[in-house]
Design an enzyme around this catalytic site. Structure first.
Site, PDB file in Angstrom:
ATOM      1  CG  ASN A  96     -56.005 -57.279  -9.167  1.00 39.34           C
ATOM      2  OD1 ASN A  96     -55.321 -58.284  -8.991  1.00 39.34           O
ATOM      3  ND2 ASN A  96     -56.092 -56.309  -8.266  1.00 39.34           N
ATOM      4  CD1 TRP A  97     -58.653 -62.692 -12.213  1.00 42.17           C
ATOM      5  CD2 TRP A  97     -58.210 -64.843 -11.780  1.00 42.17           C
ATOM      6  NE1 TRP A  97     -59.299 -63.436 -13.157  1.00 42.17           N
ATOM      7  CE2 TRP A  97     -59.048 -64.768 -12.917  1.00 42.17           C
ATOM      8  CE3 TRP A  97     -57.801 -66.090 -11.336  1.00 42.17           C
ATOM      9  CZ2 TRP A  97     -59.484 -65.905 -13.604  1.00 42.17           C
ATOM     10  CZ3 TRP A  97     -58.230 -67.222 -12.017  1.00 42.17           C
ATOM     11  CH2 TRP A  97     -59.069 -67.126 -13.131  1.00 42.17           C
ATOM     12  CE  LYS A  98     -58.837 -56.607  -5.853  1.00 42.96           C
ATOM     13  NZ  LYS A  98     -59.664 -55.757  -4.974  1.00 42.96           N
ATOM     14  CG  HIS A 136     -54.404 -52.724  -5.964  1.00 38.11           C
ATOM     15  ND1 HIS A 136     -55.117 -52.816  -4.792  1.00 38.11           N
ATOM     16  CD2 HIS A 136     -55.285 -52.896  -6.970  1.00 38.11           C
ATOM     17  CE1 HIS A 136     -56.386 -53.046  -5.086  1.00 38.11           C
ATOM     18  NE2 HIS A 136     -56.519 -53.086  -6.401  1.00 38.11           N
ATOM     19  CD  GLU A 152     -57.031 -55.120  -2.505  1.00 36.11           C
ATOM     20  OE1 GLU A 152     -58.255 -55.047  -2.695  1.00 36.11           O
ATOM     21  OE2 GLU A 152     -56.313 -55.988  -3.043  1.00 36.11           O
ATOM     22  CD  GLU A 199     -57.984 -50.199  -8.796  1.00 32.21           C
ATOM     23  OE1 GLU A 199     -58.753 -51.095  -9.148  1.00 32.21           O
ATOM     24  OE2 GLU A 199     -57.006 -50.410  -8.058  1.00 32.21           O
ATOM     25  N   GLY A 204     -64.322 -52.739  -4.128  1.00 35.02           N
ATOM     26  CA  GLY A 204     -64.924 -53.846  -3.391  1.00 35.02           C
ATOM     27  C   GLY A 204     -66.272 -53.557  -2.784  1.00 35.02           C
ATOM     28  CB  SER A 234     -67.428 -51.247  -7.344  1.00 40.97           C
ATOM     29  OG  SER A 234     -66.922 -51.442  -6.047  1.00 40.97           O
ATOM     30  N   GLY A 262     -61.753 -56.021 -10.734  1.00 42.98           N
ATOM     31  CA  GLY A 262     -61.440 -56.961  -9.675  1.00 42.98           C
ATOM     32  C   GLY A 262     -62.339 -58.181  -9.699  1.00 42.98           C
TER      33      GLY A 262
END
Length: 241
Positions: free
Chosen positions: A10-12, A93, A95, A162, A168, A199, A220
């Site tokens: 996941n490149w966000k 997700h 976020e 997650e 992160g 992570s 990530g």
């Protein structure tokens, strides 16, 4: 029966045309490890270019709107992702749940739209630090699964566990904690592949994969580095044999 391992990056909100070489390198690594399914969920601006430079690599989006079209400025629909070359999409997700206040009903609508458009779905679930500390992890995750799937089965869907408190940062749950949550997920959603995200690194990935009972990872920041992502791919391939 063991499921095929799956590794998703996941490149966000990272990446532009200068990063196509990283995508090509990851695609080349995926070809060297054909026993593992590999995909990258990229910003929408990169999907078509990634598909062109690396046609053998599965490319995904990071979200979609529940409607196929309409007056929704700034949004992207599931059919648009599909037309651009995506074969999957991330939904739910943390976020998106936190920063955009998405609830399970909205995620369920997006999931139905994605499946109707022919996209596979990586559905993300996980508890916050507060829920974890209060012993509500299982309750929260079970609720997210039940409401987000809204009666759908696991066809075309993978579940990414997650824990929000592990994303992160430098904290990860113990493999036995992951295994317990994986068991809950499998009992709730029969047939779906179950991933772990939060992570993940080449250093902690092996223990999580071997003892956590998972089918792969949603990665990530390490997926932005072709060498680090390839190292995780290698450990999955080597451990799954």
């Amino acid at each position: 029966m063991a499921k095929r391992p799956l590794l998703v990056g996941n490149w966000k909100m990272h990446g532009d045309g200068g990063d196509l070489a990283v995508i090509v390198a990851i695609g080349e690594a995926a070809r060297r490890h054909p026993a593992v399914d590999v995909a990258l969920s990229l910003p929408a601006t990169l999907i078509d270019r990634a598909r062109r430079v690396c046609p053998g690599l599965a490319i995904g989006g990071q979200d979609c709107h529940p409607e196929p079209s309409g007056a929704h400025t700034g949004d992207i629909s599931a059919p648009m992702l599909r037309e651009a070359g995506a074969s999957l999409v991330l939904l739910g997700h943390s976020e998106r749940r936190q920063d955009h206040h998405e609830d399970d009903a909205l995620i369920a609508a997006k999931l139905r739209a994605a499946r109707a458009a022919g996209l596979e779905v990586i559905l993300c679930v996980g508890e916050t630090a507060e829920d974890h500390a209060a012993g509500r992890s299982a309750e929260v995750v079970r609720g997210q699964l039940t409401l987000s799937l809204a009666g759908m089965n696991g066809q075309g869907i993978a579940i990414a566990y997650e824990p929000v408190w592990a994303i992160g940062g430098d904290r990860t749950p113990e493999p036995k904690e992951v295994a317990a949550m994986v068991g809950l997920i499998r009992n709730t959603v029969a047939g779906a592949r179950v991933l772990y995200g939060g992570s993940v690194t080449p250093d902690n990935g092996e223990a999580l994969f071997v003892d956590g009972g998972i089918d792969g990872f949603l990665v990530g920041r390490q997926s932005l580095d072709a060498d680090a992502f390839t190292a995780i791919l290698k450990l999955i391939d080597g451990t799954a044999r």
